[in-house]
Design a protein around this motif. Structure first.
Motif, PDB file in Angstrom:
ATOM      1  N   GLU A   1      12.755   2.715  -0.383  1.00  0.00           N
ATOM      2  CA  GLU A   1      13.647   3.730  -1.058  1.00  0.00           C
ATOM      3  C   GLU A   1      14.454   3.302  -2.099  1.00  0.00           C
ATOM      4  OE1 GLU A   1      16.132   5.279   2.498  1.00  0.00           O
ATOM      5  OE2 GLU A   1      14.407   6.166   3.397  1.00  0.00           O
ATOM      6  N   ARG A   2      14.845   1.907  -1.905  1.00  0.00           N
ATOM      7  CA  ARG A   2      15.407   1.051  -2.922  1.00  0.00           C
ATOM      8  C   ARG A   2      14.829   0.901  -4.153  1.00  0.00           C
ATOM      9  NH1 ARG A   2      19.374  -3.200   0.339  1.00  0.00           N
ATOM     10  NH2 ARG A   2      20.772  -1.875   1.057  1.00  0.00           N
ATOM     11  N   LEU A   3      13.691   0.545  -3.819  1.00  0.00           N
ATOM     12  CA  LEU A   3      12.715   0.325  -4.982  1.00  0.00           C
ATOM     13  C   LEU A   3      12.475   1.529  -6.069  1.00  0.00           C
ATOM     14  CD1 LEU A   3      10.260  -1.554  -6.630  1.00  0.00           C
ATOM     15  CD2 LEU A   3       8.829  -0.371  -5.039  1.00  0.00           C
ATOM     16  N   PHE A   4      12.289   2.653  -5.362  1.00  0.00           N
ATOM     17  CA  PHE A   4      12.084   3.849  -6.128  1.00  0.00           C
ATOM     18  C   PHE A   4      13.499   4.541  -6.625  1.00  0.00           C
ATOM     19  CE2 PHE A   4       7.989   3.452  -4.097  1.00  0.00           C
ATOM     20  CZ  PHE A   4       6.954   3.494  -5.191  1.00  0.00           C
ATOM     21  N   ALA A   5      14.415   4.291  -5.869  1.00  0.00           N
ATOM     22  CA  ALA A   5      15.662   4.654  -6.637  1.00  0.00           C
ATOM     23  C   ALA A   5      16.022   3.816  -7.665  1.00  0.00           C
ATOM     24  CB  ALA A   5      16.728   4.537  -5.433  1.00  0.00           C
ATOM     25  N   THR A   6      15.614   2.572  -7.729  1.00  0.00           N
ATOM     26  CA  THR A   6      15.932   1.610  -8.828  1.00  0.00           C
ATOM     27  C   THR A   6      15.026   1.927 -10.050  1.00  0.00           C
ATOM     28  OG1 THR A   6      16.414  -0.005  -7.390  1.00  0.00           O
ATOM     29  CG2 THR A   6      16.245  -0.818  -9.527  1.00  0.00           C
ATOM     30  N   ARG A   7      13.876   2.234  -9.859  1.00  0.00           N
ATOM     31  CA  ARG A   7      12.930   2.866 -10.771  1.00  0.00           C
ATOM     32  C   ARG A   7      13.362   4.124 -11.442  1.00  0.00           C
ATOM     33  NH1 ARG A   7       6.593   2.156  -9.326  1.00  0.00           N
ATOM     34  NH2 ARG A   7       6.419  -0.106  -9.715  1.00  0.00           N
ATOM     35  N   ALA A   8      13.988   5.013 -10.768  1.00  0.00           N
ATOM     36  CA  ALA A   8      14.581   6.184 -11.276  1.00  0.00           C
ATOM     37  C   ALA A   8      15.556   6.195 -12.229  1.00  0.00           C
ATOM     38  CB  ALA A   8      14.715   7.300 -10.201  1.00  0.00           C
ATOM     39  N   GLY A   9      16.187   4.963 -11.954  1.00  0.00           N
ATOM     40  CA  GLY A   9      17.541   4.616 -12.860  1.00  0.00           C
ATOM     41  C   GLY A   9      18.615   4.858 -12.313  1.00  0.00           C
ATOM     42  N   GLY A  10      18.630   5.576 -10.893  1.00  0.00           N
ATOM     43  CA  GLY A  10      19.581   5.939  -9.947  1.00  0.00           C
ATOM     44  C   GLY A  10      20.012   4.689  -9.265  1.00  0.00           C
ATOM     45  N   SER A  11      21.266   5.147  -8.426  1.00  0.00           N
ATOM     46  CA  SER A  11      21.745   3.771  -7.696  1.00  0.00           C
ATOM     47  C   SER A  11      21.046   3.867  -6.124  1.00  0.00           C
ATOM     48  CB  SER A  11      23.048   3.994  -7.389  1.00  0.00           C
ATOM     49  OG  SER A  11      23.368   5.291  -6.687  1.00  0.00           O
TER      50      SER A  11
ATOM     51  N   ARG B   1       0.810  -1.296   0.155  1.00  0.00           N
ATOM     52  CA  ARG B   1       0.089  -0.049   0.113  1.00  0.00           C
ATOM     53  C   ARG B   1       0.856   1.294  -0.021  1.00  0.00           C
ATOM     54  NH1 ARG B   1      -5.327  -1.001   3.608  1.00  0.00           N
ATOM     55  NH2 ARG B   1      -6.143  -2.676   2.382  1.00  0.00           N
ATOM     56  N   ALA B   2       1.806   1.282   0.769  1.00  0.00           N
ATOM     57  CA  ALA B   2       2.735   2.406   0.784  1.00  0.00           C
ATOM     58  C   ALA B   2       3.470   2.628  -0.739  1.00  0.00           C
ATOM     59  CB  ALA B   2       3.878   2.118   1.780  1.00  0.00           C
ATOM     60  N   ALA B   3       3.791   1.640  -1.341  1.00  0.00           N
ATOM     61  CA  ALA B   3       4.639   1.601  -2.518  1.00  0.00           C
ATOM     62  C   ALA B   3       3.570   2.284  -3.533  1.00  0.00           C
ATOM     63  CB  ALA B   3       4.995   0.187  -2.941  1.00  0.00           C
ATOM     64  N   ALA B   4       2.193   1.593  -3.559  1.00  0.00           N
ATOM     65  CA  ALA B   4       1.075   2.344  -4.494  1.00  0.00           C
ATOM     66  C   ALA B   4       0.848   3.619  -4.029  1.00  0.00           C
ATOM     67  CB  ALA B   4      -0.200   1.464  -4.152  1.00  0.00           C
ATOM     68  N   TYR B   5       0.914   4.194  -2.759  1.00  0.00           N
ATOM     69  CA  TYR B   5       0.726   5.637  -2.586  1.00  0.00           C
ATOM     70  C   TYR B   5       1.812   6.234  -3.134  1.00  0.00           C
ATOM     71  CZ  TYR B   5       1.001   9.548   0.454  1.00  0.00           C
ATOM     72  OH  TYR B   5       1.116  10.990   0.892  1.00  0.00           O
ATOM     73  N   VAL B   6       3.037   5.912  -2.850  1.00  0.00           N
ATOM     74  CA  VAL B   6       4.206   6.690  -3.561  1.00  0.00           C
ATOM     75  C   VAL B   6       4.132   6.879  -4.930  1.00  0.00           C
ATOM     76  CG1 VAL B   6       6.686   6.606  -3.633  1.00  0.00           C
ATOM     77  CG2 VAL B   6       5.722   6.272  -1.599  1.00  0.00           C
TER      78      VAL B   6
END
Length: 71
Positions: free
Chosen positions: A52-62, A13-18
């Motif tokens: 945090e890692r999930l969204f950093a990975t999605r952004a193409g960042g490290s 749910r937090a991931a969907a919210y973000v």
């Protein structure tokens, strides 16, 4: 009556919210948004790091670096 929810469901749910908030507002306040999601969904520090890692990975960042334990 309070409903007990598995921790994994809270993380989903937090991931969907973000993801929804990012789609609407952009990536400018990602750090604050992740902090907000962690508080809203009562995530543990480990779950917050995973988010945090999930969204950093999605952004193409490290992904955020882990402290090394090379003693």
């Amino acid at each position: 009556m309070t409903t007990i929810m598995p921790q994994s469901e809270l993380v989903r749910r937090a991931a969907a919210y973000v993801a929804t908030e990012l789609a609407e507002k952009g990536r400018a306040g990602l750090s604050a948004l992740l902090d907000d999601a962690a508080m809203r969904f009562n995530l543990s520090p480990l779950d917050q790091l995973a988010l945090e890692r999930l969204f950093a990975t999605r952004a193409g960042g490290s992904a955020p670096s882990q402290p090394s334990h090379d003693d």
